[in-house]
Structures are given as structure tokens and as C-alpha cells.
Design a protein around this motif. Structure first.
Motif, mmCIF file in Angstrom:
data_model
loop_
_atom_site.group_PDB
_atom_site.id
_atom_site.type_symbol
_atom_site.label_atom_id
_atom_site.label_comp_id
_atom_site.label_asym_id
_atom_site.label_seq_id
_atom_site.Cartn_x
_atom_site.Cartn_y
_atom_site.Cartn_z
ATOM 1 N N VAL A 291 27.711 35.939 3.226
ATOM 2 C CA VAL A 291 28.655 36.981 3.630
ATOM 3 C C VAL A 291 28.329 38.275 2.887
ATOM 4 N N PRO A 292 28.237 39.405 3.601
ATOM 5 C CA PRO A 292 27.930 40.690 2.936
ATOM 6 C C PRO A 292 28.982 41.064 1.901
ATOM 7 N N THR A 293 28.580 41.855 0.925
ATOM 8 C CA THR A 293 29.492 42.294 -0.133
ATOM 9 C C THR A 293 30.560 43.227 0.418
ATOM 10 N N PHE A 294 31.799 43.024 -0.042
ATOM 11 C CA PHE A 294 32.894 43.882 0.398
ATOM 12 C C PHE A 294 32.913 45.168 -0.416
ATOM 13 N N GLU A 295 33.240 46.268 0.241
ATOM 14 C CA GLU A 295 33.412 47.542 -0.448
ATOM 15 C C GLU A 295 34.880 47.826 -0.719
ATOM 16 N N ASN A 296 35.772 47.345 0.152
ATOM 17 C CA ASN A 296 37.197 47.530 -0.062
ATOM 18 C C ASN A 296 37.615 46.854 -1.362
ATOM 19 N N PRO A 297 38.269 47.570 -2.290
ATOM 20 C CA PRO A 297 38.571 46.987 -3.608
ATOM 21 C C PRO A 297 39.495 45.778 -3.554
ATOM 22 N N VAL A 298 40.456 45.778 -2.628
ATOM 23 C CA VAL A 298 41.371 44.640 -2.516
ATOM 24 C C VAL A 298 40.626 43.401 -2.025
ATOM 25 N N LEU A 299 39.822 43.571 -0.970
ATOM 26 C CA LEU A 299 39.040 42.451 -0.451
ATOM 27 C C LEU A 299 38.016 41.977 -1.476
ATOM 28 N N LYS A 300 37.450 42.923 -2.198
ATOM 29 C CA LYS A 300 36.467 42.577 -3.227
ATOM 30 C C LYS A 300 37.103 41.720 -4.315
ATOM 31 N N PHE A 301 38.328 42.086 -4.712
ATOM 32 C CA PHE A 301 39.028 41.309 -5.741
ATOM 33 C C PHE A 301 39.401 39.921 -5.221
ATOM 34 N N LEU A 302 39.924 39.852 -4.004
ATOM 35 C CA LEU A 302 40.299 38.563 -3.432
ATOM 36 C C LEU A 302 39.088 37.660 -3.262
ATOM 37 N N TRP A 303 37.947 38.243 -2.859
ATOM 38 C CA TRP A 303 36.722 37.467 -2.720
ATOM 39 C C TRP A 303 36.294 36.887 -4.060
ATOM 40 N N ALA A 304 36.406 37.688 -5.111
ATOM 41 C CA ALA A 304 36.066 37.205 -6.443
ATOM 42 C C ALA A 304 37.037 36.120 -6.893
ATOM 43 N N LEU A 305 38.320 36.318 -6.638
ATOM 44 C CA LEU A 305 39.323 35.343 -7.067
ATOM 45 C C LEU A 305 39.138 33.998 -6.373
ATOM 46 N N LEU A 306 38.701 34.032 -5.125
ATOM 47 C CA LEU A 306 38.612 32.805 -4.341
ATOM 48 C C LEU A 306 37.205 32.239 -4.235
ATOM 49 N N ILE A 307 36.180 33.104 -4.223
ATOM 50 C CA ILE A 307 34.847 32.641 -3.828
ATOM 51 C C ILE A 307 33.757 32.890 -4.863
ATOM 52 N N SER A 308 33.590 34.124 -5.346
ATOM 53 C CA SER A 308 32.404 34.482 -6.115
ATOM 54 C C SER A 308 32.767 35.345 -7.317
ATOM 55 N N PRO A 309 32.261 35.065 -8.519
ATOM 56 C CA PRO A 309 32.637 35.804 -9.732
ATOM 57 C C PRO A 309 32.330 37.292 -9.636
ATOM 58 N N ASN A 310 33.121 38.078 -10.387
ATOM 59 C CA ASN A 310 32.871 39.516 -10.420
ATOM 60 C C ASN A 310 33.635 40.135 -11.581
ATOM 61 N N LEU A 311 33.273 41.398 -11.887
ATOM 62 C CA LEU A 311 33.908 42.175 -12.945
ATOM 63 C C LEU A 311 34.726 43.304 -12.340
#
Length: 389
Positions: free
Chosen positions: A158-178
Motif C-alpha cells: 500500500v502506498p504511503t499516506f500523506e494525510n497526517p490522520v491517515l498516516k497516524f492511523l496506519w502506523a497505529l494499526l499496521i506499520s511503525p512510524n515516528l
């Protein structure tokens, strides 16, 4: 019989809690930890690699056993409403602990500039999710668990999200991030929930084996161990799917084997999960119904895992500061801040041998305290708050 069945669970939980401590001591005390990745095959040594690799088995085993314990607890009380309430409140409590008492124990930073969502927070979130699905049929829960475990790596496409909310939710559920907060605070999500929830669900489903007669349970545990281990070897050998880090031929056969077993923990890949859970299933099978001095020793820690986890961080971090001061550094030399433990940037630390000695000392020093607390819990079942510690 009930005691013998659950002795192996307490033993395995205690074993991985003891192993876990060496990883945290290495993080805080090893001289080269600030500059060297223990799993980087171009620079590591076999003993350093093994010191890190063996601790990979801790988090998935602990999450898996949390699922088994959740099932046994639900069957013990036969009160679905109370079980749901407990899972939700316990889960919320673990999340609060993650960002307060545990967070301070890890960083010793009064300004709380580092927020780390790791195994305790992920277990908490997984328990909350479990509260809403645990009444589904074992077949449905098993399928959901397999989909999460086997399908998680496909989400890497899945391509990386640019939207900050979606990016945070993706990290919380699927893939680590800072995620930075202002100029001097940071949130790191290391344990995204869904793959770990899949592991907890697997434990919840397999918990039903502990209602079977011993021979049938052992047979099922053997079958599950063989399936998970062979699946790991075959899928890893194919080297196409299951881990974002393919294995590769190295400078010699031994390092090639290290590459083969060097699977990805953040987030837990399919192959990481199969490798570690095969270990857990194998130990559960081998120790089923066995009670001896070794099993009883590790069970002392396994009966009070959260109590042990909280205290061991504060003890290890206090010893780290003692080490730094004994090595001639002053308070002004300590570096606190985003993802800094307080150690000076250079010049402090212990050798790997020293780390192992501290590990032995920490584990043994916590034994009498864990023994006392375990007995206190057993003698006071009427104190419901003890279930949360």
C-alpha cells in the motif's frame, strides 16, 4: 490437573520475561549500543547477534500467552459481561501505564519528551479489540487470526499516506512510524496493533486446548508446532513473501544461517511470527504437565509479569546511572531528551560480558520480590485491583 496444565504457561511466560531483561540492559548499558546495530551482519559478532536475536521470542510469546490467559480467565468466570468489562478496563490501564509509569522508567525524563508505544500499549489495545470479538466462534476467530498473521505483509504494497490522520492511523494499526509533537517531543509507534492482535487471537483460540485431556492437548500442540516451524522454513527458503528483509548468502555458512533467521520484528512479519510462535508452542508441549525446580523458578516471574516488568525498568535504569557516575561522569554529562536514556553521548557503558553479569544480578535480585508478590496475590483473591498488576 489444573495446576499442572497452567504450570507450563507460567514457566514459559517467566522464561521470556527473564530473557527480555537482557535486551533492556543491553539497550541501556552496552558500550556499543549507541553506535552499533546487533543484527547488522556486516558489523555484528555472533554473540552480540544472538544476544539480540534470542530476545525476539519474548514479545510474541508474551502476547500469545496473554491470549491463552484471556481465554482461560473467560472460561473460569463464565460471565461474558464481566469478561468484556475486564478486557476493556485492563486494556485501558495498560495503555495509561505505557505512557506514564513505564515511559518514565524507560527514559527517566521528567519532561516526558519521548512517547513510545510498544508491547504493553499494544497488548492493551489488543485486549480492547478482543473484548468486542471474543464471543465469536473459534472458527471465525481462528480465520481472523490467520488473515492478520499471514496477510499483514501484503499491506506493505500500500502506498504511503500523506494525510497526517491517515498516516497516524496506519502506523497505529499496521506499520511503525515516528511523529514529532512540537519542537522537542516525539511519539514512536513501534508495535502497530493489528499484527499483534492476530498473535493474541491465536493464543485465545489455542487456549481451548487447555480444556482437553493431556494426551489430546499434547498431540495438538505437537501438530501446531510442526506446522508453524515447517511453514517458517519453507516460506523463508522461497524468499519471496513473508518478510521485508530477504535472507542472502553471507561470507560463510554460519552468517548465512544468521541471515535466514534474521526476521523483522517491527512490525512482526509473517516469518518472524512463525519463527517465534513455533518456539512458544514447542516449549509449551515439552513442559506440559512437568513441575520441577527449574519450572518453579521461572514460574515465580511468570505469575507476576506486569509487576516484574514495571520494577525491572526502574532497577535497570537506576543501575545505568550508577554505572555512569562510577565511570567518572557528572550529572551535567547526562543526555536526556527525545529517545535518550540519560547516558553521555560517548565513553560510558559496559562490555557484553558486563551486561550479562548485570542481567544475572537483576534477575536474581527480583526473585524474592516476585515470589512475595505472587504469594500475596494468591492469598488475596478478593482484592480485585491485584488483577491489574
Amino acid at each position: 490437573m489444573k495446576h499442572n496444565r497452567q504450570q507450563s504457561i507460567d514457566f514459559l511466560r517467566g522464561l521470556v520475561m527473564v530473557i527480555m531483561a537482557i535486551d533492556h540492559i543491553r539497550d541501556l548499558m552496552l558500550t556499543s549500543e549507541i553506535t552499533q546495530d546487533p543484527t547488522d551482519l556486516s558489523s555484528t559478532t555472533p554473540i552480540l547477534f544472538f544476544t539480540r536475536w534470542i530476545t525476539h521470542f519474548c514479545a510474541p510469546t508474551f502476547v500469545f500467552l496473554s491470549g491463552i490467559s484471556a481465554y482461560l480467565s473467560s472460561r473460569k468466570h463464565h460471565n461474558w459481561i464481566a469478561t468484556k468489562r475486564f478486557l476493556i478496563t485492563r486494556g485501558l490501564w495498560l495503555i495509561v501505564l505505557e505512557f506514564t509509569i513505564i515511559g518514565f522508567g524507560i527514559w527517566f525524563d521528567l519532561k516526558f519528551r519521548s512517547f513510545l508505544f510498544q508491547v504493553i500499549g499494544s497488548i492493551g489495545m489488543s485486549m480492547i479489540l478482543l473484548a468486542f470479538v471474543f464471543k465469536l466462534s473459534p472458527k471465525v476467530l481462528g480465520i481472523l487470526s490467520l488473515v492478520l498473521i499471514f496477510g499483514h505483509n501484503a499491506l506493505g504494497l500500500v502506498p504511503t499516506f500523506e494525510n497526517p490522520v491517515l498516516k497516524f492511523l496506519w502506523a497505529l494499526l499496521i506499520s511503525p512510524n515516528l511523529f514529532p509533537i512540537g519542537n522537542d517531543q516525539m511519539v514512536m509507534i513501534m508495535y502497530p496493533v493489528l499484527p499483534w492482535f492476530g498473535i493474541m487471537l491465536a493464543g485465545f483460540v489455542i487456549g481451548r486446548l487447555y480444556e482437553l485431556e493431556a494426551t489430546a492437548r499434547k498431540k495438538n500442540l505437537t501438530t501446531l508446532f510442526v506446522f508453524s516451524f515447517i511453514s517458517f522454513v519453507v516460506i523463508r527458503a522461497i524468499n519471496i513473501y513473508g518478510d521485508p528483509q530477504p535472507w542472502a548468502v553471507q561470507k560463510n555458512l554460519f552468517f548465512t544461517i544468521l541471515s535466514f533467521v534474521n526476521t523483522t520484528k517491527y512490525a512482526p512479519s509473517l516469518l518472524f511470527t512463525l519463527m517465534t510462535l513455533s518456539f512458544a508452542l514447542g516449549i509449551l508441549r515439552l513442559t506440559d504437565g512437568i513441575s520441577n525446580a527449574v519450572s518453579r523458578f521461572f514460574s515465580v516471574y511468570g505469575k507476576v509479569p506486569l509487576f516484574y516488568y514495571l520494577i525491572h525498568w526502574y532497577l535497570i535504569h537506576s543501575l545505568t546511572l550508577v554505572m555512569v557516575f562510577m565511570q567518572g561522569f557528572t550529572w551535567e554529562s547526562l543526555e536526556f531528551g527525545v529517545f535518550k536514556f540519560g547516558r553521555p553521548a560517548t565513553g560510558s557503558g559496559l562490555s557484553l560480558g558486563g551486561v550479562y553479569l548485570v542481567w544475572i544480578g537483576v534477575v536474581l535480585s527480583l526473585y524474592p520480590l516476585c515470589l512475595w508478590y505472587g504469594k500475596y496475590k494468591a492469598l488475596h483473591p478478593e482484592k480485585q485491583w491485584l488483577r491489574y498488576l
